[in-house]
Scaffold this active site. Structure first.
Site, PDB file in Angstrom:
ATOM      1  CD1 TRP A 102      -2.385  -2.141   1.540  1.00 24.51           C
ATOM      2  CD2 TRP A 102      -3.044  -0.973  -0.255  1.00 24.51           C
ATOM      3  NE1 TRP A 102      -3.438  -2.812   0.944  1.00 24.51           N
ATOM      4  CE2 TRP A 102      -3.856  -2.124  -0.148  1.00 24.51           C
ATOM      5  CE3 TRP A 102      -3.273  -0.096  -1.317  1.00 24.51           C
ATOM      6  CZ2 TRP A 102      -4.885  -2.416  -1.061  1.00 24.51           C
ATOM      7  CZ3 TRP A 102      -4.288  -0.383  -2.223  1.00 24.51           C
ATOM      8  CH2 TRP A 102      -5.073  -1.528  -2.093  1.00 24.51           C
ATOM      9  CG  ASP A 172      -3.457   4.184   3.847  1.00 20.65           C
ATOM     10  OD1 ASP A 172      -4.544   3.967   4.441  1.00 20.65           O
ATOM     11  OD2 ASP A 172      -3.151   3.633   2.767  1.00 20.65           O
ATOM     12  CE  LYS A 196      -9.173  -2.708   2.733  1.00 20.42           C
ATOM     13  NZ  LYS A 196      -8.122  -1.777   2.493  1.00 20.42           N
TER      14      LYS A 196
END
Ligand SMILES: *Cc1c(COP(=O)(O)O)cnc(C)c1O
Length: 360
Positions: A102, A172, A196
């Site tokens: 990511w 993030d 999530k």
């Protein structure tokens, strides 16, 4: 009806109590005579839903004065470009810490807008750890420092906050926001896709220090400018109303459990159950450095990967689904977000022990 234990990394399991409430309110939300999906986003009913969700999020996270909470769309992926577009101002570079898949995507996107200084990287260890802060090479001229505080694919989590001085810290937190208390005042921007650990796909949460809003260049697209959303209470255009509503139910569920400190205790206990077992056997293994292991995403492998397909098929027969690791790393991954009850982790452990006994 029979529900499985869903270990998906995202979209992920939601608390059953939340799904039940959403079902009960589906056709008639609290006497409105319609579903939340059918409401005007500018009507008093939906405005109250959105305001309550924001107030609950602020309360749970302890968001200090001077921060805006934005409910956006476009996923965390859109934040990969919104952050540099809005935060660079007159600067030409940004610091990024490279810890996995990511952060790799965040870095690639930022490179479209500025020079990226990789302040630290764990590529040498195949992204199995967080680089110690003492090794970071920060550039004081950078506009901000970006970290991916939980690498969802690698299962690597920061259990500390880097002290980057006056340069804004951007995180993030897509896959662990609301899993533990956060000192928001240490960050300039926190962002997370909801699917999530917070709610359904479609909602992206941004918590941003107010002085970081308004620095975008004049030519920026309206929707990419944090100011647009900050000045309109995230209602410049139609927000993801149903996703905000369900996320709001999740926030109320978290408050009912006692808040993030209580949630954290459960998450520590759940993840320890798995890691202790993984470390106790030769049959399975976890590649991540013990001090940087994620409480949310637990990657593991079978030492004989010829057994992978059989493991997944039998797990599914036991009602344990979505355990396959990300295609980029292989192996297995159990995502055990807030909504995964401890019974789900225990059922997984029981299955793993039995599978080891019959194949070990
Ligand atoms: C899932 C994820 C993303 C991407 O989120 P989208 O909402 O699909 O854009 C970004 N960062 C992290 C850490 C993630 O887990």
């Amino acid at each position: 009806m029979s529900r499985v234990f869903n270990f998906s990394a995202g979209p992920a399991a939601l608390p059953e109590a939340v799904l039940e409430q959403a079902r009960n309110e589906m056709l008639d939300w609290q006497g409105a005579g319609m579903s939340v999906m059918e409401m005007s986003h500018r009507g008093t009913e939906f405005i109250s839903i959105a305001e309550t969700a924001e107030a609950d999020l602020r309360e749970l996270l302890g968001v200090p004065e001077g921060y805006k909470v934005l409910f956006l769309q476009g996923g965390a992926t859109s934040q990969f470009s919104m952050v540099p577009q809005n935060l660079l101002a007159d600067k030409e570079s940004a610091d990024y810490v490279y810890t996995g898949q990511w952060s790799k995507k965040a870095i690639a996107e930022a490179r479209k807008f500025c020079r990226v200084n990789i302040a630290a990287s764990s590529e040498d260890g195949n992204f199995t750890y967080v680089p110690r802060f003492g090794t970071w090479r920060l550039d004081p001229a950078s506009a901000y420092v970006h970290i991916t505080s939980n690498e969802t694919i690698g299962g690597v989590e920061y259990h500390w906050v880097p002290d980057v001085g006056d340069v804004p810290l951007v995180a993030d937190m897509s896959s662990h926001l609301l899993s533990r208390p956060v000192d928001v005042s240490r960050y300039g921007v926190i962002y997370a896709g909801a699917q999530k650990n917070i709610g359904p796909a479609g909602l992206t949460i941004v918590v941003i220090r107010e002085d970081l809003i308004g620095g975008a260049p004049a030519g920026i697209a309206t929707m990419a400018d944090y100011r647009t959303h900050a000045e309109s209470g995230s209602m410049y255009n139609t927000p993801p109303t149903y996703a905000i509503y369900v996320a709001g139910l999740v926030l109320q569920w978290l408050k009912g459990l006692g808040g993030l400190a209580e949630m954290e205790k459960t998450n520590i206990a759940k993840s320890q159950l798995l890691y202790e077992y993984l470390d106790s056997t030769e049959f399975y293994g976890c590649p991540v450095s013990p001090e940087d292991r994620s409480r949310m995403n637990v990657p593991f492998r079978l030492f004989d990967d010829n057994l992978d397909a059989q493991f997944l098929a039998q797990a599914k027969q036991h009602g344990l689904v979505e355990l396959k690791g990300h295609r980029s790393v292989g192996g297995m991954r159990a995502s055990i977000y807030n909504a995964m009850p401890v019974e789900g982790v225990q059922a997984l452990l029981e299955f793993m022990r039995a599978f080891e006994r019959s194949h070990g």
